[in-house]
Design a protein around this motif. Structure first.
Motif, mmCIF file in Angstrom:
data_model
loop_
_atom_site.group_PDB
_atom_site.id
_atom_site.type_symbol
_atom_site.label_atom_id
_atom_site.label_comp_id
_atom_site.label_asym_id
_atom_site.label_seq_id
_atom_site.Cartn_x
_atom_site.Cartn_y
_atom_site.Cartn_z
ATOM 1 N N THR A 211 0.825 -1.224 0.000
ATOM 2 C CA THR A 211 0.000 0.000 0.000
ATOM 3 C C THR A 211 0.856 1.270 0.000
ATOM 4 O O THR A 211 0.444 2.283 -0.556
ATOM 5 N N THR A 212 2.026 1.235 0.648
ATOM 6 C CA THR A 212 2.947 2.381 0.539
ATOM 7 C C THR A 212 4.373 1.862 0.390
ATOM 8 O O THR A 212 4.691 0.744 0.825
ATOM 9 N N VAL A 213 5.206 2.685 -0.223
ATOM 10 C CA VAL A 213 6.612 2.299 -0.444
ATOM 11 C C VAL A 213 7.503 3.506 -0.168
ATOM 12 O O VAL A 213 7.182 4.626 -0.581
ATOM 13 N N MET A 214 8.611 3.252 0.497
ATOM 14 C CA MET A 214 9.640 4.294 0.605
ATOM 15 C C MET A 214 10.844 3.819 -0.204
ATOM 16 O O MET A 214 11.406 2.758 0.049
ATOM 17 N N PHE A 215 11.190 4.617 -1.218
ATOM 18 C CA PHE A 215 12.350 4.313 -2.051
ATOM 19 C C PHE A 215 13.515 5.210 -1.649
ATOM 20 O O PHE A 215 13.316 6.377 -1.298
ATOM 21 N N ARG A 216 14.723 4.691 -1.769
ATOM 22 C CA ARG A 216 15.914 5.542 -1.722
ATOM 23 C C ARG A 216 15.986 6.307 -3.029
ATOM 24 O O ARG A 216 15.500 5.840 -4.060
ATOM 25 N N ALA A 217 16.636 7.447 -3.016
ATOM 26 C CA ALA A 217 16.843 8.199 -4.258
ATOM 27 C C ALA A 217 18.297 8.648 -4.295
ATOM 28 O O ALA A 217 18.998 8.596 -3.295
ATOM 29 N N LEU A 218 18.722 9.058 -5.477
ATOM 30 C CA LEU A 218 20.118 9.499 -5.648
ATOM 31 C C LEU A 218 20.135 10.973 -6.022
ATOM 32 O O LEU A 218 19.293 11.430 -6.774
ATOM 33 N N SER A 219 21.097 11.689 -5.521
ATOM 34 C CA SER A 219 21.308 13.048 -6.002
ATOM 35 C C SER A 219 22.821 13.308 -6.016
ATOM 36 O O SER A 219 23.545 12.642 -5.273
ATOM 37 N N PRO A 220 23.308 14.215 -6.836
ATOM 38 C CA PRO A 220 22.555 14.999 -7.800
ATOM 39 C C PRO A 220 22.225 14.177 -9.044
ATOM 40 O O PRO A 220 22.713 13.057 -9.197
ATOM 41 N N VAL A 221 21.411 14.771 -9.909
ATOM 42 C CA VAL A 221 21.044 14.108 -11.165
ATOM 43 C C VAL A 221 22.214 14.258 -12.145
ATOM 44 O O VAL A 221 22.668 15.379 -12.381
ATOM 45 N N PRO A 222 22.714 13.147 -12.677
ATOM 46 C CA PRO A 222 23.838 13.282 -13.617
ATOM 47 C C PRO A 222 23.393 13.889 -14.942
ATOM 48 O O PRO A 222 22.210 13.901 -15.260
ATOM 49 N N THR A 223 24.341 14.376 -15.696
ATOM 50 C CA THR A 223 24.055 14.828 -17.059
ATOM 51 C C THR A 223 24.138 13.602 -17.958
ATOM 52 O O THR A 223 25.056 12.794 -17.809
ATOM 53 N N LEU A 291 27.321 11.635 -17.050
ATOM 54 C CA LEU A 291 28.471 12.531 -16.937
ATOM 55 C C LEU A 291 28.291 13.407 -15.691
ATOM 56 O O LEU A 291 27.180 13.515 -15.166
ATOM 57 N N PRO A 292 29.358 14.038 -15.220
ATOM 58 C CA PRO A 292 29.215 14.868 -14.024
ATOM 59 C C PRO A 292 28.121 15.929 -14.214
ATOM 60 O O PRO A 292 27.992 16.483 -15.315
ATOM 61 N N PRO A 293 27.325 16.203 -13.133
ATOM 62 C CA PRO A 293 26.266 17.202 -13.248
ATOM 63 C C PRO A 293 26.839 18.512 -13.783
ATOM 64 O O PRO A 293 27.937 18.912 -13.408
ATOM 65 N N GLY A 294 26.095 19.126 -14.660
ATOM 66 C CA GLY A 294 26.532 20.428 -15.176
ATOM 67 C C GLY A 294 27.380 20.330 -16.435
ATOM 68 O O GLY A 294 27.707 21.357 -17.030
ATOM 69 N N THR A 295 27.735 19.130 -16.885
ATOM 70 C CA THR A 295 28.507 19.023 -18.138
ATOM 71 C C THR A 295 27.641 19.567 -19.278
ATOM 72 O O THR A 295 26.519 19.102 -19.485
ATOM 73 N N SER A 296 28.152 20.563 -19.996
ATOM 74 C CA SER A 296 27.347 21.161 -21.069
ATOM 75 C C SER A 296 27.668 20.475 -22.389
ATOM 76 O O SER A 296 28.645 19.731 -22.507
ATOM 77 N N GLU A 297 26.852 20.788 -23.394
ATOM 78 C CA GLU A 297 27.086 20.247 -24.729
ATOM 79 C C GLU A 297 28.477 20.691 -25.212
ATOM 80 O O GLU A 297 29.242 19.900 -25.765
ATOM 81 N N ALA A 298 28.793 21.964 -24.930
ATOM 82 C CA ALA A 298 30.084 22.494 -25.384
ATOM 83 C C ALA A 298 31.237 21.784 -24.672
ATOM 84 O O ALA A 298 32.253 21.416 -25.301
ATOM 85 N N ASP A 299 31.083 21.548 -23.343
ATOM 86 C CA ASP A 299 32.132 20.822 -22.595
ATOM 87 C C ASP A 299 32.356 19.449 -23.235
ATOM 88 O O ASP A 299 33.491 19.031 -23.486
ATOM 89 N N ALA A 300 31.220 18.748 -23.473
ATOM 90 C CA ALA A 300 31.326 17.385 -24.011
ATOM 91 C C ALA A 300 31.993 17.419 -25.381
ATOM 92 O O ALA A 300 32.852 16.577 -25.693
ATOM 93 N N PHE A 301 31.609 18.395 -26.176
ATOM 94 C CA PHE A 301 32.172 18.506 -27.525
ATOM 95 C C PHE A 301 33.687 18.715 -27.456
ATOM 96 O O PHE A 301 34.461 18.062 -28.160
ATOM 97 N N THR A 302 34.101 19.601 -26.567
ATOM 98 C CA THR A 302 35.547 19.868 -26.418
ATOM 99 C C THR A 302 36.265 18.592 -25.972
ATOM 100 O O THR A 302 37.351 18.259 -26.459
ATOM 101 N N GLN A 303 35.631 17.872 -25.052
ATOM 102 C CA GLN A 303 36.266 16.635 -24.558
ATOM 103 C C GLN A 303 36.381 15.601 -25.674
ATOM 104 O O GLN A 303 37.378 14.884 -25.764
#
Ligand SMILES: Cc1cc2nc3c(=O)[nH]c(=O)nc-3n(C[C@H](O)[C@H](O)[C@H](O)COP(=O)(O)OP(=O)(O)OC[C@H]3O[C@@H](n4cnc5c(N)ncnc54)[C@H](O)[C@@H]3O)c2cc1C
Length: 498
Positions: A211-223, A291-303
């Motif tokens: 009838t009810t569930v408690m789930f663990r969650a993860l933070s932060p949300v990765p990119t 990828l680490p949170p906050g990785t932008s498209e431009a960061d990924a492209f450069t990498q």
């Protein structure tokens, strides 16, 4: 009058009928409902692929109105059983968190994913639903409302004591050894000194109504980023996956075999989603990166640009690109970089177009050739090291029976779905025979013939379970059921018959 929409689940299991449908609005109504019923089938979104959510004369207890989110934060969420996975994810996102083991179908409900120990693409990195369940409220067959928190109540060896309204139930923990693989939805969880909460997870409605569930969650949300990788042969793909599995940024790797790619072409899905597979592509991989949170498209492209340059900074993206390059597939790989949501959705849609295309073909054959034709597919897992052997077994098993087939799934887990493309009812019969053979072989390879969808009412899945644990194992499961539900009230006929 019983509403027909509740009489079938996504497995389209035939013959669904119900004594009544009850749709409680509060969890407080459930103990009395269960106490006074003679047979109850709890259901969630009825997305079951096993017939487990198809009633066979029981009172259907739908959890669809139990939709309250009771509490949420960066490391947990507590919900009523009827909260859909998509809502869990959206709610957690507001706290900068996420729930990793989401199944592909995000309309599934909290109670349903716990009852089936569902798994998702990211299970490779983060496990199935089981380890994410922190606490449950369960209503037992006699109406007892039980709150179970992980770590609070363990078995003594092979005995679990469960406090019920009518006394203490002495539950014998089965003695079988579960296969050592990351996904298992194959009857009751059983191990020495096991946690009581694990008995209810994956019990498919047969031991209690969640009838009810408690789930663990993860933070932060990765990119997130995706890579669609065409491979020239299965051995090449397996060698690449073996290395990608060691890269911590790889959350999941999906797999589509040559027949799947043909289906995409036949249905025009490759054009629709603007993907191209080079000539000679034997199979395609879809790699999901965290990828680490906050990785932008431009960061990924450069990498990516820097990845093949000596002395470039050591990033996850750079390591993955170097691996793809070393395996000769970098130039043909298509990436959906962080933030490019549209492209990511298209690449995922390509992968989803495969089961959709197969299901359409099965449906067409059912209408045009023989109404007895049905989806004929397996959901098996082996330790990754045995993956190549398992694929050879699928190929030989289906080909030697003259069957057309397609295989796709979660290669990073060693879990794929071999599906028959039936052209006659005889194909379905031969397909079932092949699947029973696969089950024996998968068990021999140390795997589990029932990985993520459960057992339900499906005769082939129930036979696979019996093949895995033997008659003695099924009898041990029956003894668990008898201890908690002596009148065989909850989900009778699901997992095993009486
Ligand atoms: C398109 C599609 C994609 C899918 N992808 C995945 C996937 O990636 N991974 C995966 O694991 N599965 C997948 N599935 C299968 C299905 O979504 C899962 O099994 C899901 O966990 C079922 O949830 P549900 O809410 O629909 O439960 P239902 O189908 O309603 O019920 C499933 C079983 O759980 C029991 N049950 C449901 N709610 C409760 C409750 N509150 N208390 C006790 N027992 C209960 C039922 O009696 C039944 O035996 C997919 C299905 C579809 C149609």
């Amino acid at each position: 009058m019983v509403d027909g929409k509740y009489l079938s689940d996504a497995a389209h299991f035939p013959g669904g009928h119900a004594a009544a449908i009850v749709v409680p609005r509060t969890t407080a109504e459930i103990p009395d409902l269960v106490r006074h019923a003679t047979a109850v089938l709890p259901i969630g979104a009825q997305s079951s692929l096993t017939g487990g959510a198809t009633p066979m004369g029981e009172v259907v207890l739908s959890t669809e109105k139990l939709t309250r989110v009771l509490d949420a934060g960066p490391s947990h969420i507590r919900v009523e059983a009827g909260v859909p996975v998509a809502v869990i994810q959206d709610t957690l996102a507001k706290h900068g968190a996420w729930f990793p083991p989401v199944p592909t179908f995000t309309g599934a409900l909290a109670g349903g994913i716990v009852a089936t120990n569902a798994a998702g693409a990211a299970t490779f990195r983060h496990g199935p639903v089981r380890p994410w369940v922190q606490a449950l409220t369960v209503v037992l067959a006699d109406g007892t409302e039980l709150t179970v928190r992980r770590g609070e109540q363990r078995a003594r060896g092979h005995r679990l004591a469960v406090a019920t309204a009518s006394g203490t139930a002495d539950v014998p923990v089965p003695s079988y050894r579960m296969p050592d693989v990351v996904k298992r939805s194959a009857g009751y969880h059983a191990e020495l000194d096991m946690d009581l909460i694990d008995l209810f997870i994956g019990s498919e409605g047969t031991l209690g109504v969640i009838t009810t569930v408690m789930f663990r969650a993860l933070s932060p949300v990765p990119t997130r980023a995706l890579a669609l990788v065409p491979c020239q042969s299965e051995p090449d793909a397996i060698a690449l996956v073996a290395e990608l599995r060691r890269e911590p940024a790889v959350a999941a790797i999906e797999h589509m075999d040559r027949r799947c790619l043909e289906i995409l072409q036949e249905d025009g899905a490759d054009g629709r989603y603007d993907v191209r597979f080079p000539p000679g592509t034997a199979l395609a991989l879809l790699v999901q990166l965290e990828l680490p949170p906050g990785t932008s498209e431009a960061d990924a492209f450069t990498q990516i640009e820097a990845s093949l340059t000596a002395g470039a900074p050591e990033t996850a993206m750079a390591r993955v690109c170097r691996l793809l390059n070393a395996h000769g597939v970098f130039d043909d790989t298509e990436m959906a970089l962080p933030g490019n949501t549209r492209r990511a959705e298209q690449l995922i849609a390509v992968r989803e177009a495969v089961p959709a295309g197969v299901n359409q073909r099965v449906g067409r054959a059912q209408h045009q050739i023989d109404p007895r034709i049905a989806k004929t597919a397996a959901d098996m897992i082996v330790p990754f090291e045995r993956f190549g052997e398992m694929m050879a077994i699928y190929r030989d098993g289906y080909s030697s029976r003259g069957l057309d087939f397609a295989v796709w799934g979660h290669i990073s887990d060693g879990n794929v779905h071999p599906n028959v493309l039936p052209r006659s009812y005889a194909d379905v019969e031969r397909g079932k025979e092949a699947i029973l053979y696969f089950g024996r072989e998968v068990a021999r390879l140390g795997g589990c013939p029932l990985a993520e969808h459960g057992v339900g009412r499906h005769p082939v899945k129930q036979a696979l379970l019996r093949g895995l644990y033997g008659d003695a194992g099924i009898d041990e499961m029956r003894a668990v059921k008898r201890a908690l539900d002596p009148e065989w009230k909850l989900a009778p006929g699901v997992i095993f018959d009486r």
